[in-house]
Design an enzyme around this catalytic site. Structure first.
Site, PDB file in Angstrom:
ATOM      1  N   HIS A  21      -1.607  -5.343  -0.222  1.00  0.00           N
ATOM      2  CA  HIS A  21      -2.265  -4.033  -0.299  1.00  0.00           C
ATOM      3  C   HIS A  21      -3.225  -3.968  -1.479  1.00  0.00           C
ATOM      4  CE1 HIS A  21      -2.277   0.205   1.036  1.00  0.00           C
ATOM      5  NE2 HIS A  21      -2.619   0.455  -0.223  1.00  0.00           N
ATOM      6  N   ASP A  23      -6.719  -1.479  -2.554  1.00  0.00           N
ATOM      7  CA  ASP A  23      -7.501  -0.307  -2.162  1.00  0.00           C
ATOM      8  C   ASP A  23      -8.974  -0.395  -2.549  1.00  0.00           C
ATOM      9  OD1 ASP A  23      -5.917   1.797  -0.779  1.00  0.00           O
ATOM     10  OD2 ASP A  23      -4.610   1.572  -2.516  1.00  0.00           O
ATOM     11  N   GLU A 126      -3.585   2.740   6.250  1.00  0.00           N
ATOM     12  CA  GLU A 126      -2.528   3.347   5.438  1.00  0.00           C
ATOM     13  C   GLU A 126      -2.336   4.801   5.832  1.00  0.00           C
ATOM     14  OE1 GLU A 126      -0.970   3.376   0.828  1.00  0.00           O
ATOM     15  OE2 GLU A 126      -3.126   3.240   1.201  1.00  0.00           O
ATOM     16  N   HIS A 153       1.378   8.181   4.937  1.00  0.00           N
ATOM     17  CA  HIS A 153       1.041   8.058   3.523  1.00  0.00           C
ATOM     18  C   HIS A 153       1.950   9.049   2.792  1.00  0.00           C
ATOM     19  CE1 HIS A 153      -1.618   8.300  -0.166  1.00  0.00           C
ATOM     20  NE2 HIS A 153      -1.295   7.029  -0.083  1.00  0.00           N
ATOM     21  N   HIS A 194       5.796   3.920   1.936  1.00  0.00           N
ATOM     22  CA  HIS A 194       5.477   5.353   1.960  1.00  0.00           C
ATOM     23  C   HIS A 194       6.379   6.182   2.863  1.00  0.00           C
ATOM     24  CE1 HIS A 194       1.976   5.903  -0.637  1.00  0.00           C
ATOM     25  NE2 HIS A 194       1.488   4.772  -0.166  1.00  0.00           N
ATOM     26  N   HIS A 215       3.653  -2.507   0.092  1.00  0.00           N
ATOM     27  CA  HIS A 215       3.620  -2.306  -1.364  1.00  0.00           C
ATOM     28  C   HIS A 215       4.747  -1.358  -1.772  1.00  0.00           C
ATOM     29  CE1 HIS A 215       1.159   0.860   0.349  1.00  0.00           C
ATOM     30  NE2 HIS A 215       0.884   1.436  -0.806  1.00  0.00           N
ATOM     31  N   ASP A 323      -1.209  -3.228  -4.974  1.00  0.00           N
ATOM     32  CA  ASP A 323      -1.805  -1.889  -4.946  1.00  0.00           C
ATOM     33  C   ASP A 323      -2.926  -1.747  -5.976  1.00  0.00           C
ATOM     34  OD1 ASP A 323      -2.216   0.613  -3.869  1.00  0.00           O
ATOM     35  OD2 ASP A 323      -0.544   1.572  -4.880  1.00  0.00           O
TER      36      ASP A 323
END
Length: 391
Positions: A21, A23, A126, A153, A194, A215, A323
């Site tokens: 993961h 972003d 995500e 999420h 999540h 993650h 992350d």
């Protein structure tokens, strides 16, 4: 360089990191509205980002699941359109840097990229809000290259409970179970980061393919709802899945949990989303940190989680999902994507074998994607696309 550091770099040259993961796509959207000339990741972007190509190389990254995340308050068609824009920028990055990146849709593509010395670039959506309650949209994302979807999420959605919101379904609804079955049929990995613990358990009950946590770390080590309870870790062996430990301090260091709650409230007091990593957001975060020194996680903190996860689920069921560019704060020694050798050196100092580390960094993630492909072929042979609707 210590002997462990040297051994870590040698090992990563053979068995590079598959990170679950990152972003970067959202950071590019927030910072420069996808203007890649302003954030040329072939050059040092350490003033703005956790990620660029030189640091990915220095970190021994061989494959990256780029998150095509959109915020949970993006609803309906807005969420779908924003997800498509995120997919578009990943494909643009791969086209812009063909010597460094290779689009990967399969486990074989990952292995081919490693053989070529390129970074396999995969995509993960995500949050189930990205499909707007449409199985056809789910299939379209898979056709565009998305190879996992995180079921939620931070917010509970119409068919699945989030770890950080009030439960409405006590896990998955009937439609949520159908989403999992359709992901199995498509060959899209079910990502349980999540989601609530009940959603984790429901997904493990329903899924015929291995699941991932892209993650998430161990709840027994840091009691945060974003982490994985031991009873779920114990079930990964039978499922064949992989839990990829994250580096986010508030998920790995108990002392950082309360501090982060105050930092998030400070962001909201300034009219900012608590996940804002724009220059304005980071200015507010840095000022808060200067006035309120934060507890520091380290590579050893993350290694504590990996030790526990290996003990509970087995070495074949763990991985790494940093992350980066999705968090304002990172551990000492894991400041950016160049830091993975520090974590591997810590594990080698703890007497992890080279074969154990190879499973952690590369082999487990490739195996789980290949297994999802095998399940998909079997499922497609016996049934066509689902047209079940929410309701």
């Amino acid at each position: 360089m210590s002997s462990s550091q040297g051994a870590a770099r040698d090992l990563l040259a053979r068995w590079p990191v598959v990170d679950g993961h990152n972003d970067l796509p959202w950071a590019l959207r927030e910072q420069v509205r996808y203007d890649l000339d302003r954030r040329d990741i072939a050059a040092d972007q350490s003033a703005h980002l956790h990620t660029d190509l030189p640091r990915l190389r220095a970190g021994g990254v061989g494959a990256q699941f780029w998150s095509v995340y959109v915020r949970a308050d993006y609803a309906g068609d807005k969420a779908v359109s924003a997800t498509l824009e995120q997919i578009d920028v990943v494909r643009e990055l791969v086209a812009r840097y063909p010597d460094a990146l290779r689009l990967a849709l399969t486990a074989d593509d990952m292995e081919a990229a490693r053989a070529e010395g390129r970074i396999a670039s995969l995509m993960g959506a995500e949050g189930g809000h990205s499909i707007n309650n449409s199985l056809a949209t789910l299939r379209a994302l898979h056709q565009l290259g998305v190879r996992y979807m995180t079921l939620t999420h931070n917010d509970t959605i119409d068919w699945a409970d989030s770890a950080t919101d009030e439960p409405r379904h006590h896990g998955l609804s009937a439609f949520g179970e159908e989403v999992v079955r359709e992901m199995n049929r498509c060959g899209m990995l079910v990502d349980l980061s999540h989601v609530s613990a009940d959603t984790m358990r429901d997904a493990l009950r329903v899924s015929t393919a291995p699941v991932i946590f892209s993650h998430s770390s161990a709840r027994a080590v840091c009691d945060h709802p974003r982490n994985i309870p031991d009873d779920v870790l114990e079930r990964l062996s039978a499922n064949g899945g992989v839990a990829m430990a994250t580096f986010v301090p508030k998920f790995v260091l108990p002392a950082a949990v309360e501090w982060t709650l105050r930092a998030d409230e400070n962001m909201r007091a300034h009219g900012l989303h608590h996940l804002d990593t724009t220059e304005a957001g980071m200015t507010v975060q840095r000022a808060f940190e200067a006035a309120n020194p934060r507890p520091k996680a380290t590579a050893a903190t993350v290694a504590d989680h990996l030790d526990h996860m290996r003990e509970v689920s087995g070495v074949d069921h763990i991985g790494i999902g940093g992350d980066f560019d999705g968090t304002a704060f990172t551990p000492d020694g894991l400041a950016d994507v160049a830091g993975y050798p520090n974590l591997i050196a810590e594990l080698l100092d703890r007497k992890w074998s080279e074969s154990d580390v190879a499973r952690l960094t590369w082999q487990n993630a490739v195996r789980v994607l290949r297994a999802a492909e095998d399940v998909s072929r079997a499922e497609r042979a016996v049934r066509g696309p689902s047209h079940v609707a929410l309701g």
